[in-house]
Design a protein around this motif. Structure first.
Motif, PDB file in Angstrom:
ATOM      1  N   GLY A  45      -1.172   1.864  -3.301  1.00 31.23           N
ATOM      2  CA  GLY A  45      -1.851   2.318  -1.946  1.00 31.23           C
ATOM      3  C   GLY A  45      -3.079   3.004  -2.196  1.00 31.23           C
ATOM      4  O   GLY A  45      -4.101   2.796  -1.727  1.00 31.23           O
ATOM      5  N   PRO A  46      -2.998   4.066  -3.197  1.00 29.97           N
ATOM      6  CA  PRO A  46      -4.295   5.029  -3.487  1.00 29.97           C
ATOM      7  C   PRO A  46      -5.598   4.059  -3.870  1.00 29.97           C
ATOM      8  O   PRO A  46      -6.547   4.490  -3.419  1.00 29.97           O
ATOM      9  CB  PRO A  46      -3.767   5.960  -4.528  1.00 29.97           C
ATOM     10  N   SER A  99       1.267   4.247  -6.944  1.00 35.48           N
ATOM     11  CA  SER A  99       1.554   2.836  -6.571  1.00 35.48           C
ATOM     12  C   SER A  99       0.136   2.369  -6.058  1.00 35.48           C
ATOM     13  O   SER A  99      -0.777   3.014  -6.651  1.00 35.48           O
ATOM     14  CB  SER A  99       2.655   2.929  -5.408  1.00 35.48           C
ATOM     15  N   ARG A 139       0.908  -1.225  -0.106  1.00 36.27           N
ATOM     16  CA  ARG A 139      -0.125   0.028   0.114  1.00 36.27           C
ATOM     17  C   ARG A 139       0.865   1.321  -0.094  1.00 36.27           C
ATOM     18  O   ARG A 139       0.680   2.081   0.844  1.00 36.27           O
ATOM     19  CB  ARG A 139      -0.909  -0.138   1.106  1.00 36.27           C
ATOM     20  N   ASP A 140       2.010   1.193  -0.860  1.00 37.15           N
ATOM     21  CA  ASP A 140       2.711   2.385  -1.018  1.00 37.15           C
ATOM     22  C   ASP A 140       1.997   3.442  -1.730  1.00 37.15           C
ATOM     23  O   ASP A 140       1.120   3.190  -2.510  1.00 37.15           O
ATOM     24  CB  ASP A 140       4.056   1.988  -1.966  1.00 37.15           C
ATOM     25  N   ARG A 141       2.418   4.867  -1.485  1.00 35.09           N
ATOM     26  CA  ARG A 141       1.888   5.974  -2.081  1.00 35.09           C
ATOM     27  C   ARG A 141       1.989   6.074  -3.584  1.00 35.09           C
ATOM     28  O   ARG A 141       1.207   6.117  -4.289  1.00 35.09           O
ATOM     29  CB  ARG A 141       2.126   7.035  -1.453  1.00 35.09           C
TER      30      ARG A 141
END
Lengths: 267, 267
Positions: free
Chosen positions: B163-164, B161, B148-150
């Protein structure tokens, strides 16, 4: 109702249901005009332009000037116009509401805008369009959300509304969207500014106890609940919101109305 | 280090930097094998398959069997396999990591899956694919996030990535994703299960003080920080995390290693 000089009036469920006028609504509109009250029709519709809304209302018998209709796209434009020198914007919006932004948000490179405006964008949501919005925001643009609903019921089933994609951009950027639809304070404040009235001079008439009544009361307005449209007694009881007044329908508003000779309607 | 029977080992920054072995890493791997320790290489790579990772490692001199590489896609599959009778899944994933799911998640109608697996999906993100994932979730599917990286730095600039889009689906459905990448407890627990070891029997070796060391310690493992890769003294000091051991590089692990005759390596 002393001191009330203007009204914000919800459309769906207050002025009409389906395609039919709420009995007495057309007449009440005539009285409001005659007595010189200011008013704006406030709707959370994000896909339709004011022109389309006015044309639909005309078919039901309402002669409502376009510029008395206040929707999230109009609120977004009002919000941008307040920030002098900052009006370059990019759009993640679909439907004929796009036409509202014609003079404002077209032909600008995504990297170089002051605002990203996101609404219910449907098929316009792609990785590329989301990434372009993301990059604009990382370059300093402000995020304006026309709504942040979770989903809506489309012909083929539940479908994502703008809210999830607003959340995605907020998560990616750490920014918080300005929401310019009911019940956000920003939305109500912009509508009041357009009328040139203070919150204590305005009453909001609506059928949604939380969005219309709770929201307007929080802004300092008088909240008048109608027993038409989506009104349900048990929802009112559970809501914890106490309307300033409850009337059977907008047709019953007349009993309170005084002439306001000092004020012309200012659409 | 008494009682340690196995290791989780980060790859990038611990075994290699860029395309080059950390001096002594190949030899240390030989010793771990010889002494009978269990191990898994844990990486947060979501786009690459184990085969691709193993081939790249081989070019650097590491003979690492594919089945000792543990990535978020592998963790996702392990997670699903634990839920007997529930293994129908749909994918929002790109890159050759998709091949890991070949036997599991193909040809199933979106409305009828038990799991929606979302990773860094790039161009596969469309309104239609997001809506299909949303509908699966509303029909009862569980959401598994490979990360869940940005955002990440692509060749043409910052890019969204996973995450959003995980946040978007969580906002729409009210569900919470199971994250199967470091430092999530679920990820570490699944890696331990694969080795058949308890947390107190395993040490995690990594160069990231929070993801590798903090995360593994929270699961009850021993955390060994190496001074290679992304290690920075000031980041360590600010982190508030206290590694159980700090070594200059993985080459220095040998001083602690005892033979474990009772345990065969179990890749």
């Amino acid at each position: 109702m002393n001191g009330i000089k203007g009204f914000l009036i919800d459309l769906d469920g207050v002025m009409y249901i389906g395609d039919r006028e709420i009995p007495g609504a057309v007449e009440m509109l005539r009285i409001l005009n005659k007595k010189g009250y200011a008013f704006r029709f406030v709707s959370n519709t994000t896909r339709k332009s004011r022109r389309t809304i006015a044309e639909r209302l005309l078919k039901m018998g309402f002669e409502i000037p376009e510029n008395t209709i206040f929707t999230p796209p109009i609120a977004a434009i009002a919000y941008m116009m307040k920030k002098r020198g900052k009006n370059r914007c990019s759009l993640l919006v679909t439907g004929d509401a796009v036409s509202e932004f014609e003079d404002v948000c077209t032909g600008q490179p995504a990297e170089d805008v002051d605002f990203v405006i996101i609404g219910d964008a449907g098929e316009k949501i792609t990785y590329e369009s989301m990434n372009a919005a993301f990059r604009s925001l990382m370059n300093g643009a402000e995020l304006i959300a026309l709504e942040r609903d979770r989903y809506w019921m489309a012909a083929d089933g539940l479908s994502l509304s703008a809210g999830p994609f607003v959340s995605a951009l907020e998560y990616a950027t750490g920014k918080t969207a300005v929401v310019v639809g009911k019940p956000s304070k920003d939305f109500f404040a912009l509508a009041l500014e357009e009328m040139g009235l203070e919150p204590e001079e305005v009453a909001m008439i609506g059928d949604d106890i939380s969005t219309d009544i709770g929201g307007s009361q929080e802004t300092g307005m008088t909240g008048i609940l109608v027993r038409t449209g989506k009104f349900r007694e048990e929802v009112l009881e559970r809501s914890g919101v106490k309307p300033d007044h409850i009337i059977d329908s907008i047709a019953d508003l007349g009993i309170w109305l005084l002439p306001i000779p000092s004020l012309q309607n200012r659409p």
